[in-house]
Design an enzyme around this catalytic site. Structure first.
Site, PDB file in Angstrom:
ATOM      1  N   ASP A  83      13.095   7.806  -9.628  1.00 13.21           N
ATOM      2  CA  ASP A  83      11.647   7.683  -9.760  1.00 13.21           C
ATOM      3  C   ASP A  83      11.155   8.143 -11.126  1.00 13.21           C
ATOM      4  O   ASP A  83      11.900   8.764 -11.902  1.00 13.21           O
ATOM      5  CB  ASP A  83      10.928   8.462  -8.640  1.00 13.21           C
ATOM      6  CG  ASP A  83      11.659   9.744  -8.244  1.00 13.21           C
ATOM      7  OD1 ASP A  83      12.342  10.329  -9.106  1.00 13.21           O
ATOM      8  OD2 ASP A  83      11.553  10.156  -7.083  1.00 13.21           O
ATOM      9  N   ASN A 152       8.183  17.359   3.238  1.00 19.32           N
ATOM     10  CA  ASN A 152       7.655  16.433   4.247  1.00 19.32           C
ATOM     11  C   ASN A 152       8.663  15.344   4.611  1.00 19.32           C
ATOM     12  O   ASN A 152       8.318  14.358   5.257  1.00 19.32           O
ATOM     13  CB  ASN A 152       6.352  15.794   3.746  1.00 19.32           C
ATOM     14  CG  ASN A 152       6.549  14.971   2.473  1.00 19.32           C
ATOM     15  OD1 ASN A 152       7.676  14.857   1.978  1.00 19.32           O
ATOM     16  ND2 ASN A 152       5.472  14.415   1.953  1.00 19.32           N
ATOM     17  N   HIS A 154      10.293  13.437   2.454  1.00 18.67           N
ATOM     18  CA  HIS A 154      10.401  12.280   1.535  1.00 18.67           C
ATOM     19  C   HIS A 154      11.768  12.267   0.853  1.00 18.67           C
ATOM     20  O   HIS A 154      12.379  13.305   0.627  1.00 18.67           O
ATOM     21  CB  HIS A 154       9.236  12.231   0.536  1.00 18.67           C
ATOM     22  CG  HIS A 154       9.255  13.224  -0.579  1.00 18.67           C
ATOM     23  ND1 HIS A 154       8.101  13.734  -1.128  1.00 18.67           N
ATOM     24  CD2 HIS A 154      10.264  13.805  -1.284  1.00 18.67           C
ATOM     25  CE1 HIS A 154       8.414  14.554  -2.108  1.00 18.67           C
ATOM     26  NE2 HIS A 154       9.714  14.624  -2.225  1.00 18.67           N
ATOM     27  N   GLU A 159       7.141   8.578   0.622  1.00 15.42           N
ATOM     28  CA  GLU A 159       6.423   9.550   1.439  1.00 15.42           C
ATOM     29  C   GLU A 159       6.393   9.063   2.895  1.00 15.42           C
ATOM     30  O   GLU A 159       6.707   7.892   3.175  1.00 15.42           O
ATOM     31  CB  GLU A 159       4.990   9.706   0.898  1.00 15.42           C
ATOM     32  CG  GLU A 159       4.908  10.155  -0.561  1.00 15.42           C
ATOM     33  CD  GLU A 159       5.166  11.656  -0.759  1.00 15.42           C
ATOM     34  OE1 GLU A 159       5.858  12.289   0.072  1.00 15.42           O
ATOM     35  OE2 GLU A 159       4.676  12.189  -1.778  1.00 15.42           O
TER      36      GLU A 159
HETATM   37  C1  F6R Z   1      13.090  13.562  -7.433  1.00 18.58           C
HETATM   38  C2  F6R Z   1      12.864  13.086  -6.079  1.00 18.58           C
HETATM   39  C3  F6R Z   1      12.303  13.934  -5.007  1.00 18.58           C
HETATM   40  C4  F6R Z   1      12.923  15.323  -4.941  1.00 18.58           C
HETATM   41  C5  F6R Z   1      12.263  16.165  -3.840  1.00 18.58           C
HETATM   42  C6  F6R Z   1      12.774  17.586  -3.820  1.00 18.58           C
HETATM   43  O1  F6R Z   1      13.653  12.565  -8.241  1.00 18.58           O
HETATM   44  O2  F6R Z   1      13.122  11.958  -5.874  1.00 18.58           O
HETATM   45  O3  F6R Z   1      12.457  13.289  -3.775  1.00 18.58           O
HETATM   46  O4  F6R Z   1      14.287  15.223  -4.683  1.00 18.58           O
HETATM   47  O5  F6R Z   1      10.875  16.174  -4.039  1.00 18.58           O
HETATM   48  O6  F6R Z   1      12.391  18.219  -4.997  1.00 18.58           O
HETATM   49  P1  F6R Z   1      12.876  19.680  -5.347  1.00 18.58           P
HETATM   50  O7  F6R Z   1      14.319  19.584  -5.633  1.00 18.58           O
HETATM   51  O8  F6R Z   1      12.086  20.063  -6.567  1.00 18.58           O
HETATM   52  O9  F6R Z   1      12.571  20.528  -4.162  1.00 18.58           O
END
Ligand code: F6R
Length: 261
Positions: A83, A152, A154, A159
């Protein structure tokens, strides 16, 4: 080059769904990196999918270490990130391109032309998301995908409510995700409200997936991903429908699992 067994891991592309529980976050990151190392060793031109965020920082540090020790060679590897934030140019300090440069790309022998992220400042977002899907397809698809998980549930920025067959697209971030990611910005007002994300359908086309989660604050999301109902309200639950997912967890993230084998 040392043999794959030196990483203490078998190639994840040759195994099935499993849960690996490590003592702490550093051990989990190292173990996940060792899985990638074993796969790259087996297939030097591996196409890997990569994640950003707080969780994988030590994962990338381990890959850099293996490169510096002359154990791992990225010369023919291609990378595709999950992303990118809308509105942040590649050289913005909080862009995911900058994150990847800092954590991995600038420290190893990856060819910059082999590192792919969507552009968050493309003038035509529809064309950009299609271009990104095409780049993945042109490379022959992603073979090994790293994922983190949001509180959540994702995966990437899919989401709750994202469809199982969703493709790379423009998405609105939820308030919870904006709050979680505010820690990387000076102020919550600076956090972009939208992103381009690989879709769940795109992610599930990877041949093998490694989900890395650490910390007790992820325990509920991890439990719902692995043991919960497969449902759009919980995007990570769709991983249960993929034949080859390795969940690499620390004790905190695994603490609510009923099955811990
Ligand atoms: C990042 C991504 C997100 C993260 C998720 C966890 O490229 O795709 O799905 O993997 O938000 O983020 P952290 O590791 O910061 O808790």
């Amino acid at each position: 080059m040392t043999a794959p067994n030196d990483y203490g891991e078998s190639n994840p592309l040759e195994t099935n769904q499993k849960i690996l529980i490590c003592d702490d976050a550093v051990a989990a990151c190292q173990r996940a990196a060792n899985l990638f190392a074993a796969a790259i060793h087996g297939w030097p031109d591996l196409k890997i999918g990569l994640a950003t965020g707080g969780t994988p920082v030590k994962f990338y540090a381990r890959l850099v270490q293996l490169y510096q020790e002359d154990i791992l060679n990225f010369e023919a590897v291609k990378t595709f990130n999950l992303d990118e934030y809308i509105g942040l140019a590649a050289d913005h300090p909080q862009s995911y391109r900058s994150f990847m440069n800092e954590q991995l790309f600038s420290h190893v022998n990856l060819d910059p032309a082999n590192t792919f992220l969507p552009s968050g400042i493309a003038s035509d977002i529809d064309a950009e998301v299609q271009r990104y899907e095409q780049q993945i397809a042109d490379a022959g698809g992603i073979e090994l995908q790293l994922l983190g998980i949001g509180h959540n549930g994702h995966i990437a920025f899919n989401e709750p409510g994202s469809a199982r067959d969703s493709r790379t697209r423009l998405v609105d971030l939820t308030e919870r995700t904006i709050q979680s990611n505010a820690r990387f910005f000076d102020s919550i007002d600076d956090v972009p409200r939208q992103a381009i994300t690989m879709g769940i359908g795109t992610i599930l086309e990877a041949k093998a997936i490694v989900l890395l989660a650490t910390g007790g604050d992820k325990a509920d999301a991890v439990k719902r991903a692995i043991e919960g109902e497969v449902d759009e309200s919980n995007p990570a639950s769709f991983l249960q429908t993929h034949a080859n997912v390795t969940y690499v967890l620390d004790n905190g993230a695994a603490s609510l699992l009923e099955r811990r084998e």
